[in-house]
Design a protein around this motif. Structure first.
Motif, PDB file in Angstrom:
ATOM      1  N   GLN A 176       0.831  -1.204   0.000  1.00 44.67           N
ATOM      2  CA  GLN A 176       0.000   0.000   0.000  1.00 44.67           C
ATOM      3  C   GLN A 176       0.866   1.255   0.000  1.00 44.67           C
ATOM      4  O   GLN A 176       0.613   2.206  -0.751  1.00 44.67           O
ATOM      5  CB  GLN A 176      -0.918   0.005   1.221  1.00 44.67           C
ATOM      6  CG  GLN A 176      -2.039  -1.015   1.167  1.00 44.67           C
ATOM      7  CD  GLN A 176      -2.928  -0.940   2.390  1.00 44.67           C
ATOM      8  OE1 GLN A 176      -3.420   0.128   2.752  1.00 44.67           O
ATOM      9  NE2 GLN A 176      -3.130  -2.072   3.050  1.00 44.67           N
ATOM     10  N   ASP A 177       1.890   1.274   0.868  1.00 41.46           N
ATOM     11  CA  ASP A 177       2.810   2.419   0.911  1.00 41.46           C
ATOM     12  C   ASP A 177       3.493   2.611  -0.443  1.00 41.46           C
ATOM     13  O   ASP A 177       3.618   3.731  -0.943  1.00 41.46           O
ATOM     14  CB  ASP A 177       3.874   2.210   1.986  1.00 41.46           C
ATOM     15  CG  ASP A 177       3.355   2.458   3.393  1.00 41.46           C
ATOM     16  OD1 ASP A 177       2.262   3.048   3.525  1.00 41.46           O
ATOM     17  OD2 ASP A 177       4.025   2.070   4.362  1.00 41.46           O
ATOM     18  N   ALA A 178       3.944   1.498  -1.020  1.00 41.07           N
ATOM     19  CA  ALA A 178       4.661   1.573  -2.297  1.00 41.07           C
ATOM     20  C   ALA A 178       3.771   2.114  -3.408  1.00 41.07           C
ATOM     21  O   ALA A 178       4.198   2.932  -4.230  1.00 41.07           O
ATOM     22  CB  ALA A 178       5.193   0.190  -2.672  1.00 41.07           C
ATOM     23  N   ALA A 179       2.525   1.670  -3.455  1.00 45.43           N
ATOM     24  CA  ALA A 179       1.606   2.113  -4.507  1.00 45.43           C
ATOM     25  C   ALA A 179       1.301   3.602  -4.397  1.00 45.43           C
ATOM     26  O   ALA A 179       1.206   4.300  -5.413  1.00 45.43           O
ATOM     27  CB  ALA A 179       0.315   1.295  -4.440  1.00 45.43           C
ATOM     28  N   ARG A 180       1.133   4.089  -3.184  1.00 48.04           N
ATOM     29  CA  ARG A 180       0.885   5.531  -3.003  1.00 48.04           C
ATOM     30  C   ARG A 180       2.126   6.343  -3.344  1.00 48.04           C
ATOM     31  O   ARG A 180       2.069   7.341  -4.063  1.00 48.04           O
ATOM     32  CB  ARG A 180       0.454   5.815  -1.562  1.00 48.04           C
ATOM     33  CG  ARG A 180      -0.973   5.434  -1.240  1.00 48.04           C
ATOM     34  CD  ARG A 180      -1.406   6.027   0.082  1.00 48.04           C
ATOM     35  NE  ARG A 180      -0.680   5.459   1.212  1.00 48.04           N
ATOM     36  CZ  ARG A 180      -1.088   4.408   1.894  1.00 48.04           C
ATOM     37  NH1 ARG A 180      -2.212   3.783   1.558  1.00 48.04           N
ATOM     38  NH2 ARG A 180      -0.389   3.952   2.915  1.00 48.04           N
ATOM     39  N   LYS A 181       3.262   5.892  -2.827  1.00 47.94           N
ATOM     40  CA  LYS A 181       4.485   6.679  -2.975  1.00 47.94           C
ATOM     41  C   LYS A 181       4.959   6.729  -4.429  1.00 47.94           C
ATOM     42  O   LYS A 181       5.476   7.750  -4.893  1.00 47.94           O
ATOM     43  CB  LYS A 181       5.585   6.078  -2.086  1.00 47.94           C
ATOM     44  CG  LYS A 181       6.902   6.851  -2.080  1.00 47.94           C
ATOM     45  CD  LYS A 181       6.744   8.195  -1.383  1.00 47.94           C
ATOM     46  CE  LYS A 181       8.078   8.940  -1.313  1.00 47.94           C
ATOM     47  NZ  LYS A 181       9.081   8.226  -0.492  1.00 47.94           N
ATOM     48  N   ILE A 182       4.800   5.654  -5.165  1.00 47.79           N
ATOM     49  CA  ILE A 182       5.321   5.627  -6.539  1.00 47.79           C
ATOM     50  C   ILE A 182       4.561   6.612  -7.424  1.00 47.79           C
ATOM     51  O   ILE A 182       5.141   7.204  -8.342  1.00 47.79           O
ATOM     52  CB  ILE A 182       5.266   4.193  -7.110  1.00 47.79           C
ATOM     53  CG1 ILE A 182       6.208   4.075  -8.320  1.00 47.79           C
ATOM     54  CG2 ILE A 182       3.841   3.792  -7.483  1.00 47.79           C
ATOM     55  CD1 ILE A 182       6.421   2.659  -8.792  1.00 47.79           C
ATOM     56  N   ARG A 183       3.277   6.823  -7.153  1.00 48.28           N
ATOM     57  CA  ARG A 183       2.518   7.785  -7.946  1.00 48.28           C
ATOM     58  C   ARG A 183       2.873   9.221  -7.561  1.00 48.28           C
ATOM     59  O   ARG A 183       2.766  10.132  -8.383  1.00 48.28           O
ATOM     60  CB  ARG A 183       1.020   7.548  -7.775  1.00 48.28           C
ATOM     61  CG  ARG A 183       0.530   6.329  -8.509  1.00 48.28           C
ATOM     62  CD  ARG A 183       0.799   6.415 -10.003  1.00 48.28           C
ATOM     63  NE  ARG A 183      -0.409   6.768 -10.746  1.00 48.28           N
ATOM     64  CZ  ARG A 183      -0.407   7.293 -11.945  1.00 48.28           C
ATOM     65  NH1 ARG A 183       0.730   7.577 -12.545  1.00 48.28           N
ATOM     66  NH2 ARG A 183      -1.530   7.574 -12.557  1.00 48.28           N
ATOM     67  N   GLU A 184       3.311   9.422  -6.314  1.00 48.27           N
ATOM     68  CA  GLU A 184       3.775  10.745  -5.893  1.00 48.27           C
ATOM     69  C   GLU A 184       5.161  11.040  -6.462  1.00 48.27           C
ATOM     70  O   GLU A 184       5.437  12.140  -6.930  1.00 48.27           O
ATOM     71  CB  GLU A 184       3.814  10.831  -4.369  1.00 48.27           C
ATOM     72  CG  GLU A 184       2.460  10.723  -3.695  1.00 48.27           C
ATOM     73  CD  GLU A 184       2.588  10.605  -2.187  1.00 48.27           C
ATOM     74  OE1 GLU A 184       3.733  10.651  -1.682  1.00 48.27           O
ATOM     75  OE2 GLU A 184       1.547  10.467  -1.502  1.00 48.27           O
ATOM     76  N   SER A 185       6.034  10.058  -6.422  1.00 45.63           N
ATOM     77  CA  SER A 185       7.421  10.248  -6.844  1.00 45.63           C
ATOM     78  C   SER A 185       7.569  10.218  -8.361  1.00 45.63           C
ATOM     79  O   SER A 185       8.474  10.855  -8.911  1.00 45.63           O
ATOM     80  CB  SER A 185       8.309   9.162  -6.234  1.00 45.63           C
ATOM     81  OG  SER A 185       8.282   9.228  -4.820  1.00 45.63           O
ATOM     82  N   CYS A 186       6.723   9.454  -9.042  1.00 46.13           N
ATOM     83  CA  CYS A 186       6.809   9.315 -10.499  1.00 46.13           C
ATOM     84  C   CYS A 186       5.457   9.673 -11.126  1.00 46.13           C
ATOM     85  O   CYS A 186       4.804   8.819 -11.734  1.00 46.13           O
ATOM     86  CB  CYS A 186       7.198   7.893 -10.872  1.00 46.13           C
ATOM     87  SG  CYS A 186       8.667   7.236 -10.032  1.00 46.13           S
ATOM     88  N   PRO A 187       5.017  10.921 -10.995  1.00 47.13           N
ATOM     89  CA  PRO A 187       3.656  11.282 -11.425  1.00 47.13           C
ATOM     90  C   PRO A 187       3.452  11.255 -12.935  1.00 47.13           C
ATOM     91  O   PRO A 187       2.330  11.088 -13.393  1.00 47.13           O
ATOM     92  CB  PRO A 187       3.476  12.696 -10.870  1.00 47.13           C
ATOM     93  CG  PRO A 187       4.874  13.250 -10.810  1.00 47.13           C
ATOM     94  CD  PRO A 187       5.739  12.079 -10.432  1.00 47.13           C
ATOM     95  N   ASN A 188       4.518  11.428 -13.701  1.00 51.16           N
ATOM     96  CA  ASN A 188       4.381  11.528 -15.159  1.00 51.16           C
ATOM     97  C   ASN A 188       5.255  10.516 -15.888  1.00 51.16           C
ATOM     98  O   ASN A 188       5.762  10.786 -16.967  1.00 51.16           O
ATOM     99  CB  ASN A 188       4.738  12.945 -15.623  1.00 51.16           C
ATOM    100  CG  ASN A 188       3.821  13.981 -15.014  1.00 51.16           C
ATOM    101  OD1 ASN A 188       2.609  13.822 -15.025  1.00 51.16           O
ATOM    102  ND2 ASN A 188       4.404  15.031 -14.464  1.00 51.16           N
TER     103      ASN A 188
END
Length: 262
Positions: free
Chosen positions: A93-105
């Motif tokens: 869950q943490d990974a899924a949220r963080k990856i969209r924040e860190s790699c938004p585009n």
């Protein structure tokens, strides 16, 4: 009903403001044609919901989105083989949220935590060895408990065992063990490759990673080499489960990182 349930989960996933733990390694490959409103972006969000819900039951899951070739996205999530289902769920869950924040585009992204790894891409990477870009973490402190030659031999013997365990049938790509460096000092080692790899590719990834840390981390009190397809680590303190209750967990000390490039 299934579509409605997926939509509800997606909404809950996207609006959650929970703060994710710190990741160890993130890689976001640029995509000039990517926008958050694109079909690819929506497929990524849907794919992440599936990975979050399905990975904890077996500790590993791969999935591909629907859509045409230019919109299709492939995903993989894996938890470290020694952790609980609850810890696995929390980490993914943490990974899924963080990856969209860190790699938004970016449509080719990956993120690694102590307990899990998550990746997605428009290219079908599942089942393919990837030991290109990576990262090395090592303890800045040098080994003083024994001479360098003895340490190298003990470390090599330990990793011969854990690598053999990891590529054996039924291991799910995980190998872990410990050995006495001295009567008072224990050395702990762990390796894991992603479970989509063949035994041969898993062994090859380990060989590359171990060669790197035997060079870059020579004589250091702890090291980990991180690739998308495998993970290799040794420490002078217990770090995998079940924890060695006979040994007090020591401080990891100061660490330094080195980026690996293909």
């Amino acid at each position: 009903m299934k579509t409605l349930l997926l939509y509800i989960l997606l909404v809950l996933f996207l609006v959650c403001n929970c703060e994710a733990a710190d990741s160890i390694w993130e890689l976001c490959n640029k995509d000039s044609n990517f926008t958050r409103n694109s079909r690819v972006s929506m497929n990524i969000d849907s794919l992440l919901v599936t990975l979050v819900s399905e990975t904890p039951s077996k500790g590993f899951f791969t999935v591909s989105s629907s859509g045409q070739n230019q919109d299709k996205v492939y995903g993989l999530a894996q938890c470290r083989g020694d952790i609980s289902r609850t810890d696995c769920s929390s980490c993914v869950q943490d990974a899924a949220r963080k990856i969209r924040e860190s790699c938004p585009n970016q449509s080719d992204s990956r993120i690694l935590y102590d307990f899990c790894f998550l990746r997605y891409s428009k290219e079908n990477f599942v089942g393919k060895l990837d030991a290109g870009a990576g990262l090395i973490y090592y303890n800045v402190a040098n080994v003083t408990e024994t001479d360098p030659e003895t340490f190298d031999k003990v470390l090599a013997t330990l990793f011969d065992r854990v690598r053999a365990e990891a590529v054996s049938a039924g291991s799910k790509g995980l190998g872990k063990d410990k050995t006495d460096l001295t009567p008072f000092v224990t050395l702990y080692g762990l390796v894991q490759c992603t479970r989509d790899l063949s035994e041969l590719d898993c062994a090859q990834c380990f060989a590359i990673a171990v060669r790197n840390f035997m060079y870059a981390c020579h004589g250091k009190k702890g090291c980990r080499v991180l690739y998308s397809s495998c993970y290799v680590r040794y420490e002078f303190y217990p770090f995998y489960f079940p924890l060695d209750s006979a040994k007090a967990a020591a401080s990891a000390g100061s660490t330094h990182s080195v980026q690996l490039y293909p």
